[in-house]
Design an enzyme around this catalytic site. Structure first.
Site, PDB file in Angstrom:
ATOM      1  N   ARG A  17       5.432  -4.620 -56.868  1.00 21.43           N
ATOM      2  CA  ARG A  17       4.001  -4.330 -56.781  1.00 21.43           C
ATOM      3  C   ARG A  17       3.328  -4.547 -58.140  1.00 21.43           C
ATOM      4  O   ARG A  17       2.647  -5.536 -58.353  1.00 21.43           O
ATOM      5  CB  ARG A  17       3.774  -2.897 -56.276  1.00 21.43           C
ATOM      6  CG  ARG A  17       2.322  -2.626 -55.828  1.00 21.43           C
ATOM      7  CD  ARG A  17       1.348  -2.319 -56.938  1.00 21.43           C
ATOM      8  NE  ARG A  17       1.738  -1.210 -57.782  1.00 21.43           N
ATOM      9  CZ  ARG A  17       1.064  -0.844 -58.875  1.00 21.43           C
ATOM     10  NH1 ARG A  17      -0.021  -1.524 -59.252  1.00 21.43           N
ATOM     11  NH2 ARG A  17       1.482   0.161 -59.620  1.00 21.43           N
ATOM     12  N   CYS A 241      -2.289  -4.857 -65.292  1.00 20.47           N
ATOM     13  CA  CYS A 241      -3.385  -4.453 -64.407  1.00 20.47           C
ATOM     14  C   CYS A 241      -4.480  -5.510 -64.449  1.00 20.47           C
ATOM     15  O   CYS A 241      -5.026  -5.783 -65.528  1.00 20.47           O
ATOM     16  CB  CYS A 241      -3.942  -3.094 -64.835  1.00 20.47           C
ATOM     17  SG  CYS A 241      -5.379  -2.561 -63.873  1.00 20.47           S
TER      18      CYS A 241
END
Length: 310
Positions: A17, A241
């Site tokens: 992920r 991110c």
């Protein structure tokens, strides 16, 4: 004097992920090949995917398809990241009821990440916890930008403590704090964890570190010294991110295993297999990874003896 360390730490593998969300999308088949390699390492907890908007994070567009294959690894405990109630419903429907709900401690990052304010995000904890509890799962709240925000600067520790307390009161089962942009240092890590422990008591607190500025492993070690026994790490150091400028890779799973095991802290993960998994991750994404250990190998690896000149 050698510090007191716990006998064991649980590492959650987040490469599928967090590791892949900032990469160009790879096929579901490639993710399953990586998952095969990770399962061999002995890791028990795996963050499988994120149930988020495929427009915002195209790399996670196959969340349901990936979840449909999770039954192939019954020995693994899968979880998924969500950013709101809709994602929680998707996760439960896909058979992954254990979720991590990410909310930010900083307004700037919260708006960039989910387009809503921090207080609104905190309030959603109650709804998300209810959805996953009804589905037989658990709700972990991960507090992003727990030390610093790329837009707002340093995050006040008291703000993180306040958010954590509200999240638990609203139904979260546990808390994790994330160094989203990799700016934390060991002293700051221990300072925040001490505050959280004083406020939350026996509530489980995990930690998630990025190695953006080279201090990720030092921060993880400091967290373990401070009593944290749940850590996130990403195969090969993959990660970042997409909504936080400068947020490069996570701490590498194999490097964390190397550090902890050599200090007498069990992880249940085979280092050689973890290094092999990093090689698979490199092939999947198609570029070199940041993990030094995946290049240099374990310290017990020996080179052929030199023959000298004749």
């Amino acid at each position: 004097m050698i510090p007191t360390l716990p006998p064991a730490v649980s590492i959650r593998e987040v490469g599928l992920r967090d590791g892949l969300q900032n990469e160009r999308p790879v096929s579901t088949e490639a993710k399953l090949r990586l998952l095969d390699a990770l399962a061999v390492t002995g890791v028990r907890r795996v963050e499988l995917t994120a149930f988020v908007s495929p427009r915002a994070v195209p790399a996670m567009a196959d969340a349901e398809a990936l979840a449909a294959q999770a039954h192939r690894w019954p020995q693994l405990e899968f979880s998924a990241l969500v950013a709101g109630p809709g994602g929680a419903r998707r996760a439960v429907a896909a058979g992954i009821p254990d979720v991590e709900y990410v909310l930010s401690a900083a307004e700037g990052h919260s708006q960039a990440n989910v387009r809503r304010g921090v207080d609104d995000s905190v309030r959603l904890t109650e709804q998300i916890a209810e959805i996953v509890h009804d589905g037989g799962g658990t709700c972990e709240v991960i507090i992003a930008t727990a030390w610093d925000c790329p837009f707002d600067g340093p995050t006040p520790p008291e703000r993180v403590v306040e958010i954590a307390g509200h999240a638990i009161a609203l139904g979260a089962d546990r808390i994790s704090v994330a160094d989203t942009v990799g700016t934390a240092t060991p002293v700051r890590v221990v300072g925040l964890l001490d505050r959280l422990r004083a406020h939350l008591g026996d509530c489980s607190v995990g930690a998630h570190f990025h190695n953006t500025r080279g201090a990720g492993l030092a921060c993880a070690y400091a967290a373990v010294q401070s009593g944290v026994v749940d850590l996130d790490a990403s195969v090969g150091g993959l990660g970042g991110c997409p909504f936080a400028p400068g947020a490069s890779g996570n701490i590498a799973t194999e490097e964390l295993v190397y550090l902890l095991e050599d200090c007498g802290v069990g992880t249940g993960i085979d280092l050689s297999a973890a290094i092999d998994a990093a090689a698979v991750a490199r092939d999947v994404v198609g570029h070199e990874l940041t993990s030094g250990l995946s290049r240099a190998g374990d310290r017990l690896r020996t080179a052929p003896a030199a023959t000298g000149r004749r």
